[in-house]
Design a protein around this motif. Structure first.
Motif: not given
Length: 207
Positions: A23-25, A72-87
């Motif tokens: 909500g805070l962006g 991410a679940r509260a805004s917008h989930k992306t494949n890149y976000g999941g990729y960045l997270d695991i890296v």
């Protein structure tokens, strides 16, 4: 092994905090990178001989690691976000043992190398399994909502964080604890490899 039991306890407060940050962006990737930076600060403190002080940024880093998914679940989930997270997770997991080796290479070098090798093997078995599971459209929510398929094992995120806390609390015992945890990591990867043959052997795929 413990992640599926921990998730129902930590997901509600994380999701609430994630909605506030969204909500805070504040974006999920920002939280991911901030968590990594804090985790690397913890590793640097360990390398400089302050493992007890490193516990604070280490725990904060892991909270951020859980919080990025909630954002991410509260805004917008992306494949890149999941990729960045695991890296970022894998970089953090490697940085902590390396920090103990840097701090005392004579006492921790061999055990640290063994531990990092076990992380490499276990991580490869995990990611390879996730790729094959994706091809089969397999899904699981046992470890929460994830961008990748999270196969379970003897050692998962909860156990790894607990191990990092333990070696920070008992730094002189890093070597024996690393030998034990590394052995369990090898067992986790081997069991995952063994289980995969029963699921994926009949799949047709050119190498």
């Amino acid at each position: 092994m413990l992640d599926a039991h921990i998730r129902p306890l930590i997901d509600p407060p994380l999701n609430a905090a994630g909605r506030q940050l969204a909500g805070l962006g504040i974006g999920a990737n920002t939280v991911t990178l901030l968590g990594l930076a804090i985790g690397l600060v913890a590793a640097a403190m360990i390398a400089l001989g302050a493992p007890l002080w490193a516990l604070v940024p280490l725990v904060v880093s892991r909270l951020a690691d859980g919080l990025d998914g909630a954002v991410a679940r509260a805004s917008h989930k992306t494949n890149y976000g999941g990729y960045l997270d695991i890296v970022c997770d894998f970089l953090f997991y490697g940085a902590v043992p390396l920090a103990f080796v840097i701090h005392d290479p004579a006492a921790n070098g061999l055990a640290g190398a063994f531990l990092l090798t076990s992380f490499y093997f276990n991580g490869t078995s995990f990611l390879g399994y996730a790729i094959l599971a994706e091809k089969r459209d397999m899904e699981t929510s046992a470890q929460g909502s994830k961008s990748l398929y999270f196969s379970n094992g003897l050692l998962e995120g909860t156990e790894t964080i607990g191990f990092f806390v333990l070696i920070c609390l008992f730094e002189p015992f890093f070597a024996p604890l690393a030998w034990i945890f590394g052995t369990l990591c090898f067992a986790t990867g081997a069991l995952r490899l063994w289980a995969a043959q029963f699921i994926f052997t009949n799949d047709r795929e050119t190498e």
